[in-house]
Every structure is written in structure tokens, then in C-alpha cells.
Design a protein around this motif. Structure first.
Motif, short mmCIF file in Angstrom:
data_model
loop_
_atom_site.label_atom_id
_atom_site.label_comp_id
_atom_site.label_asym_id
_atom_site.label_seq_id
_atom_site.Cartn_x
_atom_site.Cartn_y
_atom_site.Cartn_z
N VAL A 38 0.84 -1.20 0.00
CA VAL A 38 0.00 0.00 0.00
C VAL A 38 0.87 1.26 0.00
O VAL A 38 0.63 2.22 -0.74
CB VAL A 38 -0.95 0.01 1.22
N GLY A 39 1.93 1.25 0.83
CA GLY A 39 2.86 2.39 0.87
C GLY A 39 3.53 2.63 -0.47
O GLY A 39 3.70 3.78 -0.90
N THR A 40 3.90 1.54 -1.15
CA THR A 40 4.53 1.65 -2.47
C THR A 40 3.57 2.27 -3.48
O THR A 40 3.94 3.17 -4.25
CB THR A 40 4.97 0.26 -2.96
N LEU A 41 2.31 1.82 -3.46
CA LEU A 41 1.31 2.35 -4.39
C LEU A 41 1.03 3.83 -4.13
O LEU A 41 0.90 4.62 -5.06
CB LEU A 41 0.01 1.54 -4.28
N ILE A 42 0.96 4.22 -2.85
CA ILE A 42 0.71 5.62 -2.51
C ILE A 42 1.87 6.49 -2.98
O ILE A 42 1.67 7.58 -3.54
CB ILE A 42 0.50 5.78 -0.99
N SER A 43 3.12 6.02 -2.76
CA SER A 43 4.29 6.80 -3.18
C SER A 43 4.32 6.99 -4.69
O SER A 43 4.59 8.09 -5.19
CB SER A 43 5.58 6.09 -2.72
N ILE A 44 4.04 5.92 -5.44
CA ILE A 44 4.03 6.01 -6.90
C ILE A 44 2.92 6.93 -7.37
O ILE A 44 3.11 7.74 -8.29
CB ILE A 44 3.88 4.60 -7.52
N MET A 45 1.75 6.85 -6.72
CA MET A 45 0.65 7.73 -7.07
C MET A 45 1.02 9.20 -6.83
O MET A 45 0.72 10.07 -7.65
CB MET A 45 -0.59 7.37 -6.24
N GLY A 46 1.72 9.47 -5.73
CA GLY A 46 2.16 10.83 -5.45
C GLY A 46 3.16 11.33 -6.48
O GLY A 46 3.10 12.49 -6.90
N ALA A 47 4.09 10.45 -6.90
CA ALA A 47 5.10 10.84 -7.89
C ALA A 47 4.46 11.15 -9.24
O ALA A 47 4.81 12.13 -9.91
CB ALA A 47 6.14 9.73 -8.04
#
Length: 353
Positions: free
Chosen positions: A139-148
Motif C-alpha cells: 500500500v505504501g509503495t502504491l501511494i508513493s508512486i501515485m504521489g510521484a
């Protein structure tokens, strides 16, 4: 009373130092953005900064005088210098010439997620969807990629629109948003720099297991990175004037960056890690988002966009989510190790009987 005061200082001092380190990092990034916008080559900046840092770190280096270490760690230090200095720093500072410090800190928050993806692809870690820790990291990985991705595609309105003011904006001494702005290219270069840092991270972990002397490792890969970056800069910068330094702000920023990165920041991080824990230092990295946002809103409102701050905040949330899952996973594995170590003597006693 003195004991309580000492305990309070023991808790407050590391926290205050880490906050100060993030303030200094953002401040130096703004200064670097300023001198790069005035014509200093980012490739030359990387060479001079790391050359000076290598000189400062030379007294800590036992790799040069120890032949066994040279034979054993030569390849690792070459790779660390290539990915951590030659690739990552050159990509980052070139990216800074097209964007702003908020992109730098936002894309830096991608590093744990990219490292996690690379570790999974290289089969150095396993993803168990039944485990809450693995799900948290995903979930953290997906949120970070979404932010980028949001940072690259959406900038939003300016904090202060210059067109609404009757008077023209006066020239500023410091620069937050590059004058040669190419937002998408700048974000892409920073993302590539984060990818390179993630590879550097994986190599560094394996190297530290064999060579726990952090300062020797830092000095060695900085030295190798300097030579590699110098070769790259000689290929890219054909104009001899690009290598000439004057007694101006550019030279000051080079010296300050070298001193801060090689001596101050590294020693503070080592001290805080020994004083608290291995995750203590990393948990302060997203603090740069509100610090950069504060500088942007109050000092550079005419060139600062709400959307970039929002996107950087999303990557910061992803960073913390990712690290939370990692910390819980490490604590769980440590608990299992301690339990097995407690059972081991009992098994040995039964064997002896």
C-alpha cells in the motif's frame, strides 16, 4: 533533577538535530538551485563537491592503505560510486535545473518503495499477501508512486499569482523554481535519480555486512564517484570556462555542500542511529516536504504551486506507510530470532542427555 534533565536532553537532542539537518538540506538545495540557474554546470558542481568531500573524508579512509580491503571491496566501492554519485547526483542536479526543491524531496520519498520493488524482483525479499506487514508495504509503495505521478502531471494553481498584482515582481536573489523550467523532464530526472539511489541502497546493505566501517565506505565511494563524474563532465562540458570558479556564491555553495554532506550530516546520522535506532534517521526524511512547502509558500509564492506540495505530501505519506510495514516486519523477524536463540540452549542440553 539532573538525571531527568539528562534523559529529556537525550530524547530531545537527536530530534532537534535531525530537524536541523532537514532544514539545512532544504536550504542548501535552494542555494544549489540558485547557483545552477546563474550558469554553474550541474556536472561540474557534482565533481567539485565530491572532490572536496573526498579530501575531508580522507583521514577516515583505511581502504587505501589496506591491500586486503582494496582487493575485497574494490568492485563494491566502484559500483557505489557509480550509482550513488555519478548517476544519482548528476541526474538529481540536472533535474534541479529544470524543476524545484519540492520535487527533489518528493521524489526522494520514492526510494524505499523502489528499493522494495527491486528487492522483490531480485528475490531478496518475499511478498506474502497473508501478512499484514507485506500488505502495508505494498500500500505504501502504491501511494508513493501515485504521489510521484501526480507531481509530474498536476501542478495546480500558484500560491500567489503575479498577474493579480499591479507591480511587477522584483528580481530575487534566491531561486526556488528554475528559470529554465521543464517540469516533466525535471520530475523524470529526479525519479531516475531515486531509482539509482535505490540500487545504491541495495549494494550498500551488502557492503556494510562485510565492511561495517561507514566512514571508510563513504570516503571510498565518494572518491571513486569523483573520478567517474569528472570523466562524465569532461565528455559533457567541452567549454573550459565551465570549469572556472570565482570567489562568488557558487564557490561558497560548493564548499558548504561538501562540508555538510561529508562531515556534519554523516556524523550526525551515525550518532543518532547509535543513540536511538536504525530507523530513527530515516523517519525524518519526509519532514523536508513541509519545510520546503514553508519556504515555497512564504518566500517564493509567485513560483510555487499548491499541486506540487500536495503531491509531495502524498509521496511522504507513502514513505511513512512503507517504513511502518518495514519496521513491523523487522521487529517480527527479530522476535522470532530471539525466540529461537532462547530455545537453542535447551535443545543442546537435550542432545547432551
Amino acid at each position: 533533577m539532573e538525571r531527568k534533565l539528562g534523559m529529556v536532553l537525550g530524547e530531545v537532542a537527536p530530534c532537534m538535530l535531525m530537524v536541523l539537518m532537514e532544514f539545512c538540506t532544504i536550504g542548501l538545495t535552494i542555494l544549489a538551485s540558485t547557483v545552477l540557474s546563474k550558469g554553474l554546470s550541474p556536472f561540474v558542481f557534482v565533481v567539485y563537491t565530491n572532490a572536496l568531500a573526498s579530501i575531508f573524508l580522507l583521514p577516515y579512509n583505511t581502504f587505501i592503505i589496506n591491500r586486503n580491503k582494496r582487493d575485497e571491496f574494490m568492485l563494491q566501492f566502484l559500483l557505489l560510486g557509480f550509482f550513488g554519485v555519478t548517476m544519482a547526483q548528476n541526474l538529481a542536479f540536472v533535474g534541479l535545473t529544470y524543476s524545484s526543491p519540492i520535487v527533489a524531496i518528493g521524489m526522494t520519498c520514492l526510494i524505499p518503495s523502489i528499493s522494495f520493488i527491486l528487492a522483490v524482483l531480485c528475490r531478496k525479499t518475499k511478498v506474502d499477501l497473508r501478512s499484514s506487514n507485506s500488505r502495508t508495504k505494498l500500500v505504501g509503495t502504491l501511494i508513493s508512486i501515485m504521489g510521484a505521478v501526480t507531481m509530474m502531471l498536476y501542478r495546480g494553481p500558484l500560491v500567489k499569482d503575479p498577474s493579480t498584482h499591479l507591480q511587477l515582481a522584483t528580481p530575487r536573489f534566491f531561486v526556488f523554481l528554475s528559470r529554465n523550467e521543464n517540469w516533466l523532464l525535471g520530475c523524470s530526472l529526479f525519479a531516475a535519480a531515486s531509482f539509482s539511489y535505490s540500487i545504491w541502497n541495495i549494494i550498500q546493505v551488502g557492503t556494510l555486512e562485510k565492511c561495517p566501517d561507514v566512514m571508510t565506505m563513504a570516503s571510498s565511494y565518494s572518491l571513486f564517484g569523483t573520478f567517474q563524474s569528472a570523466l562524465l563532465a569532461l565528455i559533457v562540458e567541452r567549454d573550459p570556462n565551465a570549469w572556472r570558479l570565482q570567489f562568488d556564491m557558487g564557490l561558497l555553495v560548493i564548499v558548504l555542500t561538501a562540508i555538510f554532506g561529508s562531515l556534519i550530516k554523516s556524523n550526525v546520522h551515525i550518532w543518532c542511529t547509535r543513540r536511538k535506532s536504525q530507523f530513527y534517521v530515516t523517519m525524518f526524511k519526509p519532514l523536508g516536504v513541509p519545510i520546503a512547502g514553508m519556504f515555497g509558500c512564504f518566500c517564493f509564492a509567485e513560483t510555487f504551486h499548491y499541486g506540487s506540495l500536495m503531491a509531495a505530501a502524498i509521496t511522504g505519506i507513502g514513505y511513512y506507510t512503507m517504513m511502518w510495514g518495514q519496521i513491523r516486519e523487522d521487529e517480527s523477524s527479530m522476535g522470532k530470532t530471539d525466540l529461537s536463540e532462547e530455545r537453542a540452549p535447551l535443545l543442546k542440553q537435550e542432545d547432551q542427555v
